[in-house]
Design an enzyme around this catalytic site. Sequence first.
Site, PDB file in Angstrom:
ATOM      1  N   GLU A 158      13.306 -10.302  44.136  1.00  0.00           N
ATOM      2  CA  GLU A 158      12.975  -9.184  43.249  1.00  0.00           C
ATOM      3  C   GLU A 158      11.608  -9.398  42.582  1.00  0.00           C
ATOM      4  O   GLU A 158      11.448  -9.238  41.363  1.00  0.00           O
ATOM      5  CB  GLU A 158      14.079  -8.995  42.197  1.00  0.00           C
ATOM      6  CG  GLU A 158      15.360  -8.441  42.798  1.00  0.00           C
ATOM      7  CD  GLU A 158      16.362  -7.963  41.763  1.00  0.00           C
ATOM      8  OE1 GLU A 158      17.139  -7.065  42.089  1.00  0.00           O
ATOM      9  OE2 GLU A 158      16.358  -8.496  40.632  1.00  0.00           O
ATOM     10  N   GLU A 239      21.817  -6.618  47.536  1.00  0.00           N
ATOM     11  CA  GLU A 239      22.736  -6.867  46.429  1.00  0.00           C
ATOM     12  C   GLU A 239      23.396  -5.551  46.064  1.00  0.00           C
ATOM     13  O   GLU A 239      22.807  -4.719  45.371  1.00  0.00           O
ATOM     14  CB  GLU A 239      22.015  -7.456  45.210  1.00  0.00           C
ATOM     15  CG  GLU A 239      21.525  -8.871  45.405  1.00  0.00           C
ATOM     16  CD  GLU A 239      20.975  -9.486  44.118  1.00  0.00           C
ATOM     17  OE1 GLU A 239      21.161  -8.872  43.038  1.00  0.00           O
ATOM     18  OE2 GLU A 239      20.368 -10.564  44.196  1.00  0.00           O
TER      19      GLU A 239
END
Length: 605
Positions: A158, A239
Site C-alpha cells: 500500500e 485484501e
Amino acid sequence: MPTFEIGPEDFLLDGAPTQVVSGALHYFRVHPDQWADRIHKARLMGLNTIETYVPWNFHAPEPGVFDLDGRRDLGRFLDLVAAEGLHAIVRPGPYICAEWDGGGLPAWLLADRAVGVRRHEPRFLDAIGKYYASLLPLVAERQVTRGGPVLMVQVENEYGAYGDDPVPERQKYLRALVDMVRAQGIDVPLFTCDQANDEMLARGGLPELHKTATFGSRSTERLEVLRRAQPTGPLMCMEFWNGWFDSWGLEHHVAPAEANAADLDDLLAAGGSVNLYMFHGGTNFGLTSGANDKGIYRPIATSYDYDAPLSEDGTPTAKFWAMREVIARHRAVPDAGELAGDAARGAAPVLDVDLTARVPLAHALPSLLREDLHSFTSTPTTDDLRSWSGFTVYRTRIQADDLVLTADEVRDRAVVLVDDEQVGVLDRGSHTFAVALPARAGDLTLLVEDQGRVNYGPRIGEPKGVIGPVRTATRTLDSWEAGALRIEDAPELLRPALDAPSRALPTPGPDGAARPVGAGLFRATFDSAAGADHFLRLDGWTKGLAWVNGWLLGRYWSLGPTHTLYVPGPLLRATGNELVLLELHGAADARARFVAAPDLGVTEQ
C-alpha cells in the site's frame, strides 16, 4: 517446468486460466503446532491459496540477527501449505502494516534518523538488501516454478498511501526493490497492492508490475477502479476486508457474514481473484501488536480474531460457512463434514486458579534490568538505550517542593512511583502528561511501557520513551538514570524470588472473600486438560502481561474490549502448568479463571 503467469485476462497456472481464491493466515500469529490445522481448514472452506505477510522485525529483532527457527520457520509453514495441496502468496514488505509493531520495520534500523524510511535512500536500501538475502532464498526454492507452492511475491505494501515523494522518486525506490527481489532468484510474478483509489493505485505501483487492490465492500465498483488503473490482466482484491482489528479502549469490530458473503459473490462472479483478509487472524502474542495514531494514539489489542471466518482459536464461524457456500458457486469445494458440531474447540475445563506467590513490582524491577542503569542529563529515548520494545525504567530524585511532574510526551505509558509507591500514570492515549507528587523528597521511578510502535502513517519509525524535558513545579529534572528491562524473560529471571516462602500469598478463607493485591509479579500452578485450548479471564485485574508455561500470551487490560486471552492448546500439559502475571497496578483478588469460550467485548451493533 510448472509456470504461473499473468495473462491478458487471467492468471495462468501451467497455461490454464486460474481464479485465485486465497485467505490470509499469518504464521507469526499462530502457534506453530497449529499451522497445519489452520491450513487444512482453509482448504475445507474452499480456498486454493494461503497468503502471508513476513514481518522483518520478527525475524531480525536485533542488528546482525536473523532467525528462521521455531515460530519463525517460514519454510516449514510454506511446506505445510504445499502438503495440503494449496498454493501460497508471500508478502515480505519490507513494510507490511498488518497492525504489527512498527509495520514490520526494525526499530533498530530506524533509530538512525538519517535512514530514509520507505524511500530510495542508501542505508535503507542496503538494509533491505541484507534482509532479502537472508529471507528470499527459502521462498525462491519453494516457488511454483521449482515445484513448490509460491505463486507470487509482493513488492512493498500500500505504498500509494504513504509519503509525498514525487512519482519518479517513488518508482525509483520500487524498481530498486524489484531488482533486489529478482537478484535472490524470485522468478514468479511480482505485484503491488493499494487501496481501490485512483490516486493511490497510480502512486503505489509501477507500469511493469501487476496491480492489485484492497477493499471490503462494493466489489463491482472497486474492481472498476482497479481496471482503470490496469487496463489488462486479471483483477484481484489482495485484501478483501471481511472483518477488522480491535484497539484497546474501543469496541470489538464485527462485519455481518451475509454482507461479506454477498460482496465476495459479486467479486468472484465478476471473474476477480481474491485474498480474504483475514481467513484466520490469530493472536498478537508477546509484545508484537502495533498501534495507530491519527491524533489519538491507539494501541492494538492482543486478540487479532478480526471477526474472521476462522476464529482466534480455530473454530469455524457463521462467516466460514457463508463464504464457503459462496465459493462453492464458483469452484468445487471439498467435503467439510469433519468440522460439523464445532469440533475444532477442545473441551477445556473451567478453572479457578489462585495466584499464591507475589514479588512486588518495585522489588522486581532491579532483577529485570538488562544491565546496570546509565546516567543521563535528560531523559533518553528507548532508541538511545537500544531497546526496541517492552519496558524501560527512568530514575531520579525529587524534592519536597517539586509537587507536580510534567513531561512533553510519554510514548506510551508510564507508571509513576515515589519511594516504590504508585502516585499516578502518564499516558499518551489520554494525553495525560502531568501527575501530582507527594510533598516530600524521595526516589522517583518511571516505568515506561512501549505499547506498540505505530504501524501506519507518517509516525512510522518514531522513537519511544520519555520525550522532551521533564519538569516539576520548581525546576527541570536534569539528572537521570535509565535502562531497559528484559520483560519477556520475567518468569525465569524472578523464579528464585517467586519460590521464596516469604513471597507466598495467603489463600482465601472459608468464606472465599476477595483479597486485594498490589502491583507485582504473580504466579500460580494448575492442572488441566493437556492439549486443549483455554481462555484466560482476568476480571478484577487492571493491566499487565500474562505467561503460560513460559509463553508470553500478550497484554491484558481492563480497558477492553477483550476480556479473555487465548491460550493455545499445545502450551498445556496435564499437570504442573504455570501461570505468571505481571500486574502494573493491582487487582481486586489474586485469582484468575480459565473459561471455555472467548469474550472479545462489546460490539457497535
